[in-house]
Design a protein around this motif. Structure first.
Motif, mmCIF file in Angstrom:
data_model
loop_
_atom_site.group_PDB
_atom_site.id
_atom_site.type_symbol
_atom_site.label_atom_id
_atom_site.label_comp_id
_atom_site.label_asym_id
_atom_site.label_seq_id
_atom_site.Cartn_x
_atom_site.Cartn_y
_atom_site.Cartn_z
ATOM 1 N N MET A 255 0.833 -1.201 0.000
ATOM 2 C CA MET A 255 0.000 0.000 0.000
ATOM 3 C C MET A 255 0.870 1.253 0.000
ATOM 4 O O MET A 255 1.925 1.293 0.651
ATOM 5 C CB MET A 255 -0.926 0.023 1.219
ATOM 6 N N GLU A 256 0.403 2.242 -0.728
ATOM 7 C CA GLU A 256 1.081 3.536 -0.796
ATOM 8 C C GLU A 256 0.293 4.555 0.016
ATOM 9 O O GLU A 256 -0.910 4.713 -0.171
ATOM 10 C CB GLU A 256 1.204 4.012 -2.241
ATOM 11 N N ILE A 257 0.972 5.237 0.932
ATOM 12 C CA ILE A 257 0.348 6.290 1.742
ATOM 13 C C ILE A 257 0.825 7.632 1.206
ATOM 14 O O ILE A 257 2.039 7.841 1.029
ATOM 15 C CB ILE A 257 0.722 6.144 3.231
ATOM 16 N N ALA A 258 -0.104 8.531 0.952
ATOM 17 C CA ALA A 258 0.238 9.825 0.366
ATOM 18 C C ALA A 258 -0.480 10.942 1.110
ATOM 19 O O ALA A 258 -1.555 10.741 1.684
ATOM 20 C CB ALA A 258 -0.132 9.860 -1.114
ATOM 21 N N ILE A 259 0.143 12.128 1.096
ATOM 22 C CA ILE A 259 -0.468 13.338 1.651
ATOM 23 C C ILE A 259 -1.242 14.028 0.541
ATOM 24 O O ILE A 259 -0.712 14.259 -0.556
ATOM 25 C CB ILE A 259 0.603 14.285 2.227
ATOM 26 N N VAL A 260 -2.494 14.356 0.815
ATOM 27 C CA VAL A 260 -3.339 15.082 -0.139
ATOM 28 C C VAL A 260 -3.605 16.459 0.446
ATOM 29 O O VAL A 260 -4.212 16.585 1.519
ATOM 30 C CB VAL A 260 -4.655 14.337 -0.405
ATOM 31 N N GLY A 261 -3.166 17.503 -0.265
ATOM 32 C CA GLY A 261 -3.282 18.857 0.267
ATOM 33 C C GLY A 261 -2.048 19.230 1.064
ATOM 34 O O GLY A 261 -1.013 18.561 1.005
ATOM 35 N N LEU A 262 -2.124 20.308 1.818
ATOM 36 C CA LEU A 262 -1.036 20.807 2.654
ATOM 37 C C LEU A 262 0.246 20.964 1.819
ATOM 38 O O LEU A 262 1.210 20.198 1.963
ATOM 39 C CB LEU A 262 -0.798 19.861 3.832
ATOM 40 N N PRO A 263 0.282 21.971 0.942
ATOM 41 C CA PRO A 263 1.433 22.151 0.035
ATOM 42 C C PRO A 263 2.753 22.226 0.792
ATOM 43 O O PRO A 263 2.863 22.859 1.832
ATOM 44 C CB PRO A 263 1.117 23.473 -0.661
ATOM 45 N N GLY A 264 3.746 21.564 0.233
ATOM 46 C CA GLY A 264 5.087 21.575 0.807
ATOM 47 C C GLY A 264 5.294 20.626 1.958
ATOM 48 O O GLY A 264 6.420 20.517 2.472
ATOM 49 N N ALA A 265 4.260 19.925 2.397
ATOM 50 C CA ALA A 265 4.385 19.029 3.545
ATOM 51 C C ALA A 265 5.010 17.704 3.127
ATOM 52 O O ALA A 265 4.800 17.219 2.011
ATOM 53 C CB ALA A 265 3.028 18.782 4.175
ATOM 54 N N VAL A 266 5.805 17.139 4.039
ATOM 55 C CA VAL A 266 6.391 15.815 3.840
ATOM 56 C C VAL A 266 6.189 15.015 5.121
ATOM 57 O O VAL A 266 5.815 15.569 6.162
ATOM 58 C CB VAL A 266 7.890 15.903 3.485
ATOM 59 N N MET A 267 6.452 13.722 5.051
ATOM 60 C CA MET A 267 6.238 12.879 6.227
ATOM 61 C C MET A 267 7.310 11.806 6.311
ATOM 62 O O MET A 267 7.941 11.440 5.318
ATOM 63 C CB MET A 267 4.853 12.242 6.175
ATOM 64 N N TRP A 268 7.495 11.294 7.518
ATOM 65 C CA TRP A 268 8.361 10.160 7.771
ATOM 66 C C TRP A 268 7.796 9.382 8.949
ATOM 67 O O TRP A 268 6.843 9.821 9.599
ATOM 68 C CB TRP A 268 9.807 10.604 7.996
ATOM 69 N N THR A 269 8.368 8.222 9.234
ATOM 70 C CA THR A 269 7.841 7.354 10.289
ATOM 71 C C THR A 269 8.918 7.097 11.339
ATOM 72 O O THR A 269 10.065 7.542 11.208
ATOM 73 C CB THR A 269 7.366 6.016 9.706
ATOM 74 N N TYR A 296 4.940 11.305 11.120
ATOM 75 C CA TYR A 296 5.204 12.705 11.460
ATOM 76 C C TYR A 296 5.113 13.528 10.179
ATOM 77 O O TYR A 296 5.750 13.197 9.171
ATOM 78 C CB TYR A 296 6.578 12.865 12.097
ATOM 79 N N VAL A 297 4.321 14.586 10.220
ATOM 80 C CA VAL A 297 4.123 15.451 9.064
ATOM 81 C C VAL A 297 4.713 16.822 9.374
ATOM 82 O O VAL A 297 4.421 17.411 10.418
ATOM 83 C CB VAL A 297 2.624 15.580 8.711
ATOM 84 N N VAL A 298 5.538 17.323 8.475
ATOM 85 C CA VAL A 298 6.163 18.634 8.633
ATOM 86 C C VAL A 298 5.778 19.501 7.454
ATOM 87 O O VAL A 298 5.875 19.079 6.296
ATOM 88 C CB VAL A 298 7.703 18.520 8.729
ATOM 89 N N ALA A 299 5.308 20.714 7.760
ATOM 90 C CA ALA A 299 4.988 21.697 6.723
ATOM 91 C C ALA A 299 5.848 22.925 6.950
ATOM 92 O O ALA A 299 5.962 23.404 8.086
ATOM 93 C CB ALA A 299 3.511 22.062 6.772
ATOM 94 N N PRO A 300 6.479 23.448 5.907
ATOM 95 C CA PRO A 300 7.319 24.639 6.082
ATOM 96 C C PRO A 300 6.481 25.874 6.370
ATOM 97 O O PRO A 300 5.328 25.968 5.951
ATOM 98 C CB PRO A 300 8.042 24.754 4.739
#
Length: 340
Positions: A255-269, A296-300
């Motif tokens: 399965m692929e997990i993706a962020i939808v929305g929140l421009p510039g945000a990235v994630m890690w586990t 963990y989601v980080v947005a600049p």
């Protein structure tokens, strides 16, 4: 006597715990919850649920018993609404049994008294304690124990069986008049039963359709409440989430997990580093299993909105022939002062 009652109540309590308490294993991974429950590390709601279900089962099944069938169970009300004089049910043939008398008295005057010798065996075996000789009642659960008891008594005293029998009220009247009973096909194929058949068939087809078209991929997301966000040294904002990926097929799936929305945000586990953060990540979920994942989601800061919270979503896509997708919307809390 006290010792016997204590043993009896202990058995009631053990059965209540085994049956009522087992319900919690339908709503979580059973082996994991079993270990956590008996080691004292399960969630308090699990213990509260077990205590509630065990107590209600202990009281209802151990003490109230037939009162539950008569006053609390919805089935008697449904049964009385669905049956009529052409429905097969447990019926006492009063034209045969009345007037009642003891065996000796009825043997002396067989033309005066009926077949019922008033032995009360039908009442003694009834789980709800009703007297079927008083006619159809809401407390009857149609177990037919009274039929067996009465037939045994009739056989012992040399009288025809069937004083209490499965019969319709119409057939009881026909038998009283010396007429043959109604053919069973006429009892089955009539407007009322056809309407019931259509309703239940429609419900069954709807359930089969829902089962056949259900998505075999599930996703639930729980956001950390404390703290709602963390402001990092570079001015970006981090939020933490617990994802639960469900694979409802009998084979492992990627399965692929993706962020939808929140421009510039990235994630890690937890099992990766921030340097490997991206907007998507992949995991393999075992067959018929749920995989918890700490994300963990980080947005600049330049990408943050002018409000203290904004919506985005996690999207899970199962790879394979049928690319099923599940979406869960969550919020991303941000401090006002983090806005440039």
């Amino acid at each position: 006597k006290i010792a016997r009652r204590l043993v009896k109540w202990a058995i009631y309590l053990a059965i209540s715990l085994a049956t009522g308490g087992a319900w919690i294993y339908y709503f979580a991974d059973a082996p994991t919850l079993w270990t956590a429950f008996w080691s004292g590390t399960a969630d308090p709601v699990a213990y509260a649920t077990v205590a509630t279900l065990t107590a209600t089962t202990f009281v209802l099944g151990g003490f109230m018993r037939e009162q539950v069938c008569i006053y609390m169970c919805p089935w008697p009300r449904i049964q009385t609404a669905m049956t009529d004089e052409k429905s097969l049910t447990v019926t006492y043939k009063d034209f045969r049994g009345e007037p009642r008398a003891s065996l000796k008295k009825s043997q002396k005057a067989p033309d005066v008294f009926g077949d019922c010798i008033d032995c009360n065996q039908c009442v003694a075996v009834c789980p709800t304690g009703i007297d079927i000789r008083q006619g159809p009642q809401v407390g009857c659960i149609t177990c037919a124990l009274c039929i067996d008891a009465c037939d045994r008594v009739m056989q012992d005293i040399g009288r025809p069986r069937g004083l209490i029998d499965y019969a319709t009220l119409d057939d009881a009247e026909r038998e009283k008049a010396g007429q043959p009973p109604t053919r069973h096909l006429k009892l089955i194929w009539r407007p009322r039963t056809l309407a019931y058949l259509a309703v239940w068939a429609g419900i069954g087809l709807a359930l089969l359709f829902a089962l056949g078209t259900r998505v075999h991929t599930g996703l639930t997301v729980a956001k950390d409440r404390n703290p709602p966000y963390i402001l990092l040294s570079d001015g970006s904002v981090r939020g933490a989430y617990t994802l639960r990926l469900r694979n409802m097929e009998g084979r492992p799936r990627r399965m692929e997990i993706a962020i939808v929305g929140l421009p510039g945000a990235v994630m890690w586990t937890d099992d990766s580093a921030r340097a490997d953060a991206a907007r998507t990540l992949t995991r393999t979920i075992p067959a018929d299993a749920t995989l918890p994942l700490r994300v963990y989601v980080v947005a600049p800061a330049p990408g943050l909105a002018t409000t203290a919270a904004q919506d985005f979503a996690f999207r899970v896509t199962a790879e394979g022939e049928a690319r099923e997708t599940a979406l869960s919307e969550v919020t991303f809390d941000t401090p006002q002062e983090a806005i440039p």
